[in-house]
Every structure is written in structure tokens, then in C-alpha cells.
Design a protein around this motif. Structure first.
Motif, PDB file in Angstrom:
ATOM      1  N   ARG A 137       0.796  -1.355  -0.085  1.00 21.37           N
ATOM      2  CA  ARG A 137       0.080  -0.020  -0.037  1.00 21.37           C
ATOM      3  C   ARG A 137       0.844   1.384  -0.018  1.00 21.37           C
ATOM      4  O   ARG A 137       0.448   2.082  -0.662  1.00 21.37           O
ATOM      5  N   VAL A 138       2.008   1.477   0.836  1.00 21.47           N
ATOM      6  CA  VAL A 138       2.732   2.317   0.665  1.00 21.47           C
ATOM      7  C   VAL A 138       3.290   2.566  -0.445  1.00 21.47           C
ATOM      8  O   VAL A 138       3.544   3.815  -1.102  1.00 21.47           O
ATOM      9  N   LEU A 139       3.935   1.674  -1.154  1.00 22.10           N
ATOM     10  CA  LEU A 139       4.589   1.688  -2.557  1.00 22.10           C
ATOM     11  C   LEU A 139       3.363   2.298  -3.517  1.00 22.10           C
ATOM     12  O   LEU A 139       3.657   3.307  -4.371  1.00 22.10           O
ATOM     13  N   MET A 140       2.165   1.786  -3.494  1.00 17.26           N
ATOM     14  CA  MET A 140       1.308   2.167  -4.653  1.00 17.26           C
ATOM     15  C   MET A 140       0.801   3.600  -4.146  1.00 17.26           C
ATOM     16  O   MET A 140       0.588   4.494  -5.300  1.00 17.26           O
ATOM     17  N   LYS A 141       0.651   4.196  -2.905  1.00 14.36           N
ATOM     18  CA  LYS A 141       0.452   5.252  -2.573  1.00 14.36           C
ATOM     19  C   LYS A 141       1.433   6.429  -3.087  1.00 14.36           C
ATOM     20  O   LYS A 141       1.288   7.598  -3.482  1.00 14.36           O
ATOM     21  N   CYS A 142       2.817   5.734  -3.087  1.00 11.86           N
ATOM     22  CA  CYS A 142       3.859   6.681  -3.384  1.00 11.86           C
ATOM     23  C   CYS A 142       4.242   6.767  -5.035  1.00 11.86           C
ATOM     24  O   CYS A 142       5.089   7.391  -5.489  1.00 11.86           O
ATOM     25  N   GLY A 143       3.330   6.118  -5.811  1.00 12.50           N
ATOM     26  CA  GLY A 143       3.357   6.289  -7.245  1.00 12.50           C
ATOM     27  C   GLY A 143       4.202   5.161  -7.892  1.00 12.50           C
ATOM     28  O   GLY A 143       4.425   5.016  -8.986  1.00 12.50           O
ATOM     29  N   PHE A 144       4.580   4.075  -7.109  1.00 11.33           N
ATOM     30  CA  PHE A 144       5.369   2.767  -7.742  1.00 11.33           C
ATOM     31  C   PHE A 144       4.390   2.166  -8.615  1.00 11.33           C
ATOM     32  O   PHE A 144       3.206   1.987  -8.362  1.00 11.33           O
ATOM     33  N   GLU A 145       5.238   1.597  -9.829  1.00  5.89           N
ATOM     34  CA  GLU A 145       4.227   0.699 -10.550  1.00  5.89           C
ATOM     35  C   GLU A 145       4.657  -0.927 -10.221  1.00  5.89           C
ATOM     36  O   GLU A 145       5.728  -1.133 -10.256  1.00  5.89           O
ATOM     37  N   TYR A 146       3.618  -1.919 -10.272  1.00  6.85           N
ATOM     38  CA  TYR A 146       3.867  -3.206 -10.158  1.00  6.85           C
ATOM     39  C   TYR A 146       4.587  -3.635 -11.529  1.00  6.85           C
ATOM     40  O   TYR A 146       4.140  -3.626 -12.721  1.00  6.85           O
ATOM     41  N   SER A 168       8.736  -0.534  -9.382  1.00 10.27           N
ATOM     42  CA  SER A 168       9.553   0.721  -9.899  1.00 10.27           C
ATOM     43  C   SER A 168       8.954   1.878  -9.995  1.00 10.27           C
ATOM     44  O   SER A 168       7.631   2.072 -10.212  1.00 10.27           O
ATOM     45  N   LEU A 169       9.807   3.000 -10.227  1.00 11.05           N
ATOM     46  CA  LEU A 169       9.261   4.265 -10.437  1.00 11.05           C
ATOM     47  C   LEU A 169      10.187   4.895 -11.131  1.00 11.05           C
ATOM     48  O   LEU A 169      11.279   5.368 -10.508  1.00 11.05           O
ATOM     49  N   PRO A 170       9.793   5.019 -12.541  1.00  9.44           N
ATOM     50  CA  PRO A 170      10.815   5.957 -13.236  1.00  9.44           C
ATOM     51  C   PRO A 170      10.748   7.285 -13.123  1.00  9.44           C
ATOM     52  O   PRO A 170       9.758   7.755 -12.665  1.00  9.44           O
ATOM     53  N   GLN A 176       5.825  13.375 -13.637  1.00  8.05           N
ATOM     54  CA  GLN A 176       4.631  13.642 -14.128  1.00  8.05           C
ATOM     55  C   GLN A 176       3.517  13.579 -13.319  1.00  8.05           C
ATOM     56  O   GLN A 176       2.516  14.246 -13.538  1.00  8.05           O
ATOM     57  N   THR A 177       3.656  12.705 -12.369  1.00  9.95           N
ATOM     58  CA  THR A 177       2.575  12.542 -11.283  1.00  9.95           C
ATOM     59  C   THR A 177       2.716  12.912  -9.709  1.00  9.95           C
ATOM     60  O   THR A 177       2.407  13.918  -9.329  1.00  9.95           O
TER      61      THR A 177
END
Length: 180
Positions: A137-146, A168-170, A176-177
């Protein structure tokens, strides 16, 4: 380098943090989520502080600004699963009594800002065990992509064979987000 957020102070760890870090690292729930066994002694914690945390460029203790209490650690380190030396892997752990308060999300966002805006990293990765829904949940809230699941990737200290979810998060996506 130190980072400040609304509620947190991210600062380098020192040997003086050993007692507090030992206190929360002996809890089996804390280490299991990060893949390490519960600490058995203050000396073990101090040894790990010296070997892994102290003196690292982008590894911080997570401190509550209001109380001055160390509640966890966070770092951007080389990703051993990738051969790109410019990629950094995010890792973090929090004392159990600090779970569910948004501290991990706040600390991760500060580390992402540092990684992308200050250091100019092209990509930040993160991994969590499939059983660790809180980290997911933390990773998804912070914009990481599965990216996918690395099946049977790690054997924990207790012999448990675990799958790791890869995220990962490019930099371009962050800018952009999340980083606007």
C-alpha cells in the motif's frame, strides 16, 4: 544529508541509535516484513548499524520531529537485482508502534524527492514480500508501478520460501504524477 517533512526528520544513523533500534528490531513482526531475523542483542544491532547503515550516502534514521524519537530507518541503496548502477532500491522499516500512522508514506515520499530531484536518479525500485500488504500500500500510494512477482526468490531466516513483488518508479513518471 538530512531531510525534513511535516512530521519527520530523516537523519544519518549513529552508534547512539543502537538502543532504540534494538528495542524495535527485536520484535519478530518488524524484521520479518523486511527479511531479517529479530535482533537478539544490542551488540548485534550495533554491529549491523556499523556494517550496513552508518556512513551510507542515502540511508537515514526516521525520527518523529515532535518527540525526537527514532522510529525506523530508510535508504536508497544499489539494487542487487539490476545491473544498472544508477538505479537505487528503496528499503525501509518502522517500529511496530508506528505502523498505520502514515509515517512510512511520508518518509518514502521524502526519499523519492531526494532521489529524483537532488540526485537525478533515472529509476527507483522496491521489493516486498507477497504477505506484506502494508508495504504494498505504501508503494502504491507513492506512485510505484507493479512490475511482477519474482517467485520463490528468497529464503527467510526461518526457512520460509517467499515470493517478492517487484515495483519501480521511473523519474519521468514521478515528475509527471507524484513530484508535481
Amino acid at each position: 544529508m538530512e531531510l525534513l517533512t511535516g512530521r519527520l526528520h530523516l537523519r544519518p544513523l549513529t552508534e547512539g541509535d543502537a538502543d532504540v533500534m534494538f528495542a524495535y528490531s527485536q520484535n519478530p513482526a518488524v524484521g520479518r516484513n523486511a527479511g531479517w531475523k529479530p535482533h537478539k542483542s544490542r551488540e548485534e544491532t550495533l554491529r549491523l548499524l556499523r556494517e550496513i547503515f552508518i556512513g551510507q550516502e542515502a540511508v537515514w534514521g526516521i525520527v518523529e520531529r515532535q518527540t525526537g524519537r527514532l522510529i525506523g530507518s530508510l535508504g536508497l541503496i544499489g539494487d542487487p537485482k539490476r545491473q544498472n548502477g544508477r538505479v537505487r532500491m528503496l528499503g525501509y522499516s518502522l517500529a511496530k508502534e508506528s505502523w498505520g500512522k502514515g509515517y512510512a508514506t511520508e518518509a518514502v515520499r521524502a526519499a523519492l524527492h531526494h532521489g529524483f530531484e537532488t540526485r537525478g536518479l533515472p529509476l527507483i525500485t522496491a521489493y516486498c514480500y507477497s504477505f506484506n500488504a502494508s508495504s504494498r500500500r505504501v508503494l502504491m500510494k507513492c506512485g510505484f508501478e507493479y512490475e511482477g512477482c519474482l517467485r520463490q526468490s528468497e529464503v527467510l531466516y526461518d526457512g520460509t520460501l517467499c515470493d517478492e513483488e517487484c515495483y519501480s518508479l521511473p523519474a519521468a513518471v514521478y515528475k509527471q504524477t507524484v513530484g508535481r
